[in-house]
Design an enzyme around this catalytic site. Sequence first.
Site, PDB file in Angstrom:
ATOM      1  N   ASP A   1       2.764  -1.651  -4.411  1.00 44.99           N
ATOM      2  CA  ASP A   1       1.371  -1.189  -4.462  1.00 44.99           C
ATOM      3  C   ASP A   1       0.739  -1.802  -5.711  1.00 44.99           C
ATOM      4  O   ASP A   1       1.447  -2.207  -6.641  1.00 44.99           O
ATOM      5  CB  ASP A   1       1.291   0.342  -4.535  1.00 44.99           C
ATOM      6  CG  ASP A   1      -0.063   0.871  -4.081  1.00 44.99           C
ATOM      7  OD1 ASP A   1      -0.138   1.445  -2.975  1.00 44.99           O
ATOM      8  OD2 ASP A   1      -1.060   0.697  -4.813  1.00 44.99           O
TER       9      ASP A   1
ATOM     10  N   GLY B   1      -0.523   4.800  -0.939  1.00 46.93           N
ATOM     11  CA  GLY B   1      -1.645   5.351  -0.171  1.00 46.93           C
ATOM     12  C   GLY B   1      -1.215   6.553   0.668  1.00 46.93           C
ATOM     13  O   GLY B   1      -0.055   6.983   0.615  1.00 46.93           O
ATOM     14  N   GLN B   2      -2.161   7.070   1.468  1.00 48.73           N
ATOM     15  CA  GLN B   2      -1.884   8.294   2.228  1.00 48.73           C
ATOM     16  C   GLN B   2      -0.711   8.110   3.200  1.00 48.73           C
ATOM     17  O   GLN B   2       0.212   8.911   3.208  1.00 48.73           O
ATOM     18  CB  GLN B   2      -3.125   8.748   3.012  1.00 48.73           C
ATOM     19  CG  GLN B   2      -2.958  10.147   3.611  1.00 48.73           C
ATOM     20  CD  GLN B   2      -3.806  10.404   4.849  1.00 48.73           C
ATOM     21  OE1 GLN B   2      -4.401   9.494   5.407  1.00 48.73           O
ATOM     22  NE2 GLN B   2      -3.858  11.642   5.280  1.00 48.73           N
TER      23      GLN B   2
ATOM     24  N   TYR C   1     -15.348  -1.497   8.535  1.00 53.68           N
ATOM     25  CA  TYR C   1     -13.949  -1.115   8.783  1.00 53.68           C
ATOM     26  C   TYR C   1     -13.559  -1.455  10.232  1.00 53.68           C
ATOM     27  O   TYR C   1     -12.497  -2.025  10.488  1.00 53.68           O
ATOM     28  CB  TYR C   1     -13.830   0.381   8.527  1.00 53.68           C
ATOM     29  CG  TYR C   1     -12.470   1.001   8.701  1.00 53.68           C
ATOM     30  CD1 TYR C   1     -11.417   0.685   7.853  1.00 53.68           C
ATOM     31  CD2 TYR C   1     -12.251   1.964   9.697  1.00 53.68           C
ATOM     32  CE1 TYR C   1     -10.175   1.301   7.996  1.00 53.68           C
ATOM     33  CE2 TYR C   1     -11.024   2.590   9.827  1.00 53.68           C
ATOM     34  CZ  TYR C   1      -9.989   2.255   8.978  1.00 53.68           C
ATOM     35  OH  TYR C   1      -8.770   2.872   9.107  1.00 53.68           O
TER      36      TYR C   1
ATOM     37  N   GLY D   1       0.832  -1.218   0.000  1.00 57.65           N
ATOM     38  CA  GLY D   1       0.000   0.000   0.000  1.00 57.65           C
ATOM     39  C   GLY D   1       0.856   1.253   0.000  1.00 57.65           C
ATOM     40  O   GLY D   1       0.488   2.284   0.594  1.00 57.65           O
TER      41      GLY D   1
ATOM     42  N   LYS E   1     -10.799  -3.980  11.699  1.00 61.65           N
ATOM     43  CA  LYS E   1      -9.703  -3.525  12.558  1.00 61.65           C
ATOM     44  C   LYS E   1      -9.620  -4.349  13.850  1.00 61.65           C
ATOM     45  O   LYS E   1      -8.538  -4.710  14.287  1.00 61.65           O
ATOM     46  CB  LYS E   1      -9.835  -2.025  12.879  1.00 61.65           C
ATOM     47  CG  LYS E   1      -9.532  -1.121  11.686  1.00 61.65           C
ATOM     48  CD  LYS E   1      -8.136  -1.361  11.127  1.00 61.65           C
ATOM     49  CE  LYS E   1      -7.759  -0.448   9.990  1.00 61.65           C
ATOM     50  NZ  LYS E   1      -6.506  -0.845   9.315  1.00 61.65           N
TER      51      LYS E   1
ATOM     52  N   ASP F   1      -0.591  -6.888  -5.859  1.00 60.96           N
ATOM     53  CA  ASP F   1      -1.957  -6.960  -5.347  1.00 60.96           C
ATOM     54  C   ASP F   1      -1.867  -7.807  -4.072  1.00 60.96           C
ATOM     55  O   ASP F   1      -1.444  -8.974  -4.134  1.00 60.96           O
ATOM     56  CB  ASP F   1      -2.840  -7.645  -6.413  1.00 60.96           C
ATOM     57  CG  ASP F   1      -4.259  -7.872  -5.929  1.00 60.96           C
ATOM     58  OD1 ASP F   1      -4.533  -7.670  -4.730  1.00 60.96           O
ATOM     59  OD2 ASP F   1      -5.088  -8.286  -6.764  1.00 60.96           O
TER      60      ASP F   1
END
Length: 315
Positions: free
Chosen positions: A34, A11-12, A138, A8, A142, A49
């Site tokens: 990513d 991502g942010q 979500y 990832g 988590k 992936d």
Amino acid sequence: MKKIMITGACGQIGSELVMKLRETYGTENVLATDIRKPAVQKGPFETLDVMDAKRMNDIAKDFGADTLMHMAALLSATAENNPLFAWNLNMGGLVNALEVAREQNLQFFTPSSIGAFGPSTPKNNTPQDTLQRPSTMYGVNKVAGELLCDYYFQRFGVDTRGVRFPGLISYVTPPGGGTTDYAVDIYYKAITEGKYTSYIAKDSYMDMMYMPDALQAIIDLMEADPAKLIHRNAFNVTAMSFEPEEIAASIRKHLPNFEMDYDVDPVRQAIADSWPDSIDASAAKEEWGFKAKYDLDAMTVDMLKKLQEKVIKSA
Ligand code: AKB
């Protein structure tokens, strides 16, 4: 020297984490992966992936990784729009990454979130160990992820570590699909348009943190003496808690004409309402010395300065 592989990475958090880790441990020692290619590529990168367990394992082996940081995940609002896909990606990706860590004996990090709490969790100064019955997909992911990481440590001895991140605010990579994203968007709009329409209602408090503090927290936790870690996988961390009027007021100290109104999004508002107003980070402070440098006003000064420079550069 560490050899760190990140999923990832575009991502942010991932995109800034890669930069920070490369500054700290050397460009060649940090492998970014990513599903999509980065716009600018300045170091080792592989397309991956996270649902492809074999490729993840092969890439880690070929790179000679000793650490895996699994950042690929759907955020809260996107997950709520497509819950089954979120379950498959968030849990499937995590279990694949944990298996790679188990097979190759890698140190492991993955972030949990304030989303792991729910409506029955104490809302203020939410304790480290408390009721966790989230009402979002979500959040379910988590909580399951926190437990799975604990399980891999207890059952297989994998050195798993993690934090419950609050909303993360940054001027580098925009977030996508989170409930706390308003606190990033507001700075962009303050600079470019002088006004912002908030999808989160007045008086909705949520924990937040500036990205440099979040990146430092990851490094500090991963470097911490394992003998001192009691809560390995889900440390509450936070730097501030505010509601939309307070961030707007902080912006107005520098842009006095900034205006804000509201058009509340019921999906994201329901998620925000189910999360704590403020969490207690004392376990992270005691067990590995967590400390955030930026409060709301210090973050606002830096965000506005960096975004102004960015807007001027791109003009
Ligand atoms: C989100 O809003 O989904 C994330 C988070 C708090 O985990 N920023």
